[in-house]
Design a protein around this motif. Structure first.
Motif, mmCIF file in Angstrom:
data_model
loop_
_atom_site.group_PDB
_atom_site.id
_atom_site.type_symbol
_atom_site.label_atom_id
_atom_site.label_comp_id
_atom_site.label_asym_id
_atom_site.label_seq_id
_atom_site.Cartn_x
_atom_site.Cartn_y
_atom_site.Cartn_z
ATOM 1 N N ASP A 87 75.312 69.045 -12.796
ATOM 2 C CA ASP A 87 73.793 69.902 -11.874
ATOM 3 C C ASP A 87 73.672 68.914 -10.277
ATOM 4 O O ASP A 87 72.331 68.298 -11.200
ATOM 5 N N THR A 88 73.945 69.258 -8.931
ATOM 6 C CA THR A 88 73.648 68.300 -7.715
ATOM 7 C C THR A 88 72.343 68.611 -7.615
ATOM 8 O O THR A 88 71.755 67.776 -6.940
ATOM 9 N N GLY A 89 71.767 69.183 -8.450
ATOM 10 C CA GLY A 89 70.565 69.858 -7.699
ATOM 11 C C GLY A 89 69.262 69.695 -8.275
ATOM 12 O O GLY A 89 68.090 69.816 -8.488
ATOM 13 N N PRO A 152 69.695 75.470 -22.837
ATOM 14 C CA PRO A 152 70.989 76.186 -23.792
ATOM 15 C C PRO A 152 72.564 75.041 -23.473
ATOM 16 O O PRO A 152 72.919 75.155 -23.778
ATOM 17 N N ILE A 153 72.174 74.321 -21.973
ATOM 18 C CA ILE A 153 72.852 72.950 -21.907
ATOM 19 C C ILE A 153 71.755 72.273 -21.430
ATOM 20 O O ILE A 153 71.121 72.104 -21.095
ATOM 21 N N VAL A 154 72.285 71.370 -21.391
ATOM 22 C CA VAL A 154 71.846 69.395 -21.232
ATOM 23 C C VAL A 154 72.191 69.583 -19.309
ATOM 24 O O VAL A 154 73.596 69.786 -18.856
ATOM 25 N N LEU A 155 71.722 69.709 -18.602
ATOM 26 C CA LEU A 155 72.213 69.355 -17.334
ATOM 27 C C LEU A 155 72.212 68.355 -16.307
ATOM 28 O O LEU A 155 72.057 66.851 -17.012
ATOM 29 N N LEU A 156 73.851 67.918 -16.283
ATOM 30 C CA LEU A 156 73.758 66.709 -15.751
ATOM 31 C C LEU A 156 73.480 66.280 -14.299
ATOM 32 O O LEU A 156 73.753 66.542 -13.207
ATOM 33 N N GLY A 157 72.206 65.772 -13.932
ATOM 34 C CA GLY A 157 71.790 65.979 -12.593
ATOM 35 C C GLY A 157 71.819 64.247 -12.088
ATOM 36 O O GLY A 157 72.632 63.168 -12.874
ATOM 37 N N MET A 158 71.576 64.291 -10.932
ATOM 38 C CA MET A 158 71.541 62.970 -10.066
ATOM 39 C C MET A 158 71.532 61.914 -10.394
ATOM 40 O O MET A 158 72.047 60.620 -10.325
ATOM 41 N N SER A 159 70.634 61.403 -11.179
ATOM 42 C CA SER A 159 70.165 60.123 -12.194
ATOM 43 C C SER A 159 71.384 59.599 -12.562
ATOM 44 O O SER A 159 71.967 58.666 -12.949
ATOM 45 N N LEU A 161 74.526 61.047 -11.746
ATOM 46 C CA LEU A 161 75.733 61.637 -10.956
ATOM 47 C C LEU A 161 75.730 60.805 -10.387
ATOM 48 O O LEU A 161 76.877 60.316 -8.870
ATOM 49 N N ASN A 162 74.197 59.818 -9.426
ATOM 50 C CA ASN A 162 74.122 59.252 -8.192
ATOM 51 C C ASN A 162 75.524 57.970 -7.638
ATOM 52 O O ASN A 162 75.398 57.044 -7.205
ATOM 53 N N ARG A 163 75.089 57.689 -9.295
ATOM 54 C CA ARG A 163 75.979 56.099 -9.706
ATOM 55 C C ARG A 163 77.426 56.843 -9.638
ATOM 56 O O ARG A 163 78.420 55.708 -10.175
ATOM 57 N N MET A 164 77.725 57.861 -9.122
ATOM 58 C CA MET A 164 79.684 58.194 -9.165
ATOM 59 C C MET A 164 79.830 58.993 -7.847
ATOM 60 O O MET A 164 78.997 58.589 -6.677
ATOM 61 N N ARG A 165 81.076 58.918 -7.528
ATOM 62 C CA ARG A 165 81.637 58.887 -6.760
ATOM 63 C C ARG A 165 82.626 60.525 -6.745
ATOM 64 O O ARG A 165 82.960 60.535 -7.630
ATOM 65 N N ARG A 177 83.755 56.288 -11.768
ATOM 66 C CA ARG A 177 82.546 55.638 -11.247
ATOM 67 C C ARG A 177 81.985 54.772 -10.170
ATOM 68 O O ARG A 177 83.347 53.341 -10.486
ATOM 69 N N ARG A 178 80.842 54.422 -9.620
ATOM 70 C CA ARG A 178 81.020 53.806 -8.839
ATOM 71 C C ARG A 178 80.388 52.147 -9.032
ATOM 72 O O ARG A 178 80.921 50.911 -8.630
ATOM 73 N N TYR A 179 79.455 51.234 -9.606
ATOM 74 C CA TYR A 179 78.939 50.269 -10.449
ATOM 75 C C TYR A 179 78.501 50.973 -12.003
ATOM 76 O O TYR A 179 78.460 51.869 -12.242
#
Length: 179
Positions: A87-89, A152-159, A161-165, A177-179
Motif C-alpha cells: 500500500d503506497t498510500g 483484515p491484513i497488514v498494510l505494507l506502507g512507505m516506511s 517501501l521507501n527503502r525499496m526500488r 532492497r536499496r539499503y
C-alpha cells in the motif's frame, strides 16, 4: 506450481525443491507452505512470492498481482507470520492491535497519534518494529502505526517501501532492497 527465479514454472511434490532452492513443505485445499532461504511462508490461492533472492542489499522479491491488481504477500513482523497488502498510500506499516500483540509488540508504550483513514480519523500508536521480512528481504527498525481495532491484513506502507526500488513488469511487482 511455483515460479522460481529462473522464471520457469515448477510442479513440485511435498519435500521437493526448485533449482533455485524454494522447497515445498506442505499443501492443503487453499494454500501451500514453502521454505525460501530458511524462512517458511504460507501462500494462499491468488498470492505468491514468485522469487526471492538473498537478504543482502540488492536482494529482491517479485510479487504476482492478484485478480484485482492488488499485491498480497506473506511475510513476518518480529518473526510472527503476517499477510501484507502493498500500500503506497500508507505512510507506515499499519496493523491492528491483535496482529501487534501476536508479534510481541507492546504498542501502548508507543507514541499516541491520530491517522486519517478511508473510514475517518482513527487513534493509533506509533512504534518501531524490530524486523519486517518479505521473502529474502528483512529490514530493521521500521516505523509502524498500530490501530486499536483489528485489521483484515497488514498494510505494507512507505516506511518499508521507501527503502525499496519498486518496478512493475506486467502483473508483477518487483521490490529490490536499496539499503
Amino acid at each position: 506450481m511455483i515460479v522460481s527465479g529462473d522464471d520457469r514454472l515448477h510442479t513440485l511434490r511435498v519435500g521437493q525443491t526448485t533449482p533455485d532452492g524454494i522447497r515445498l513443505v506442505s499443501v492443503d485445499a487453499d494454500s501451500a507452505v514453502v521454505d525460501i532461504d530458511g524462512v517458511r511462508q504460507t501462500l494462499r490461492l491468488g498470492e505468491r512470492v514468485v522469487s526471492a533472492e538473498s537478504a543482502s542489499a540488492g536482494a529482491s522479491v517479485i510479487i504476482e498481482g492478484d485478480g484485482q491488481g492488488h499485491f498480497v504477500v506473506q511475510g513476518s513482523v518480529n518473526g510472527a507470520a503476517m499477510r501484507f497488502l502493498v500500500d503506497t498510500g500508507a505512510t507506515a506499516v499499519s496493523m491492528g492491535a491483535a496482529d501487534a500483540r501476536r508479534a510481541g509488540i507492546d504498542y501502548r508504550q508507543g507514541r499516541r497519534a491520530q491517522s486519517q483513514t478511508a473510514n475517518g480519523v482513527a487513534p493509533i500508536w506509533i512504534v518501531k518494529l524490530n524486523s519486517v521480512r518479505i521473502g529474502g528481504i528483512e529490514l530493521s527498525d521500521v516505523d509502524a502505526a498500530i490501530h486499536e481495532g483489528d485489521m483484515p491484513i497488514v498494510l505494507l506502507g512507505m516506511s518499508f517501501l521507501n527503502r525499496m526500488r519498486m518496478s512493475r513488469e506486467g502483473s508483477r511487482l518487483i521490490l529490490e532492497r536499496r539499503y
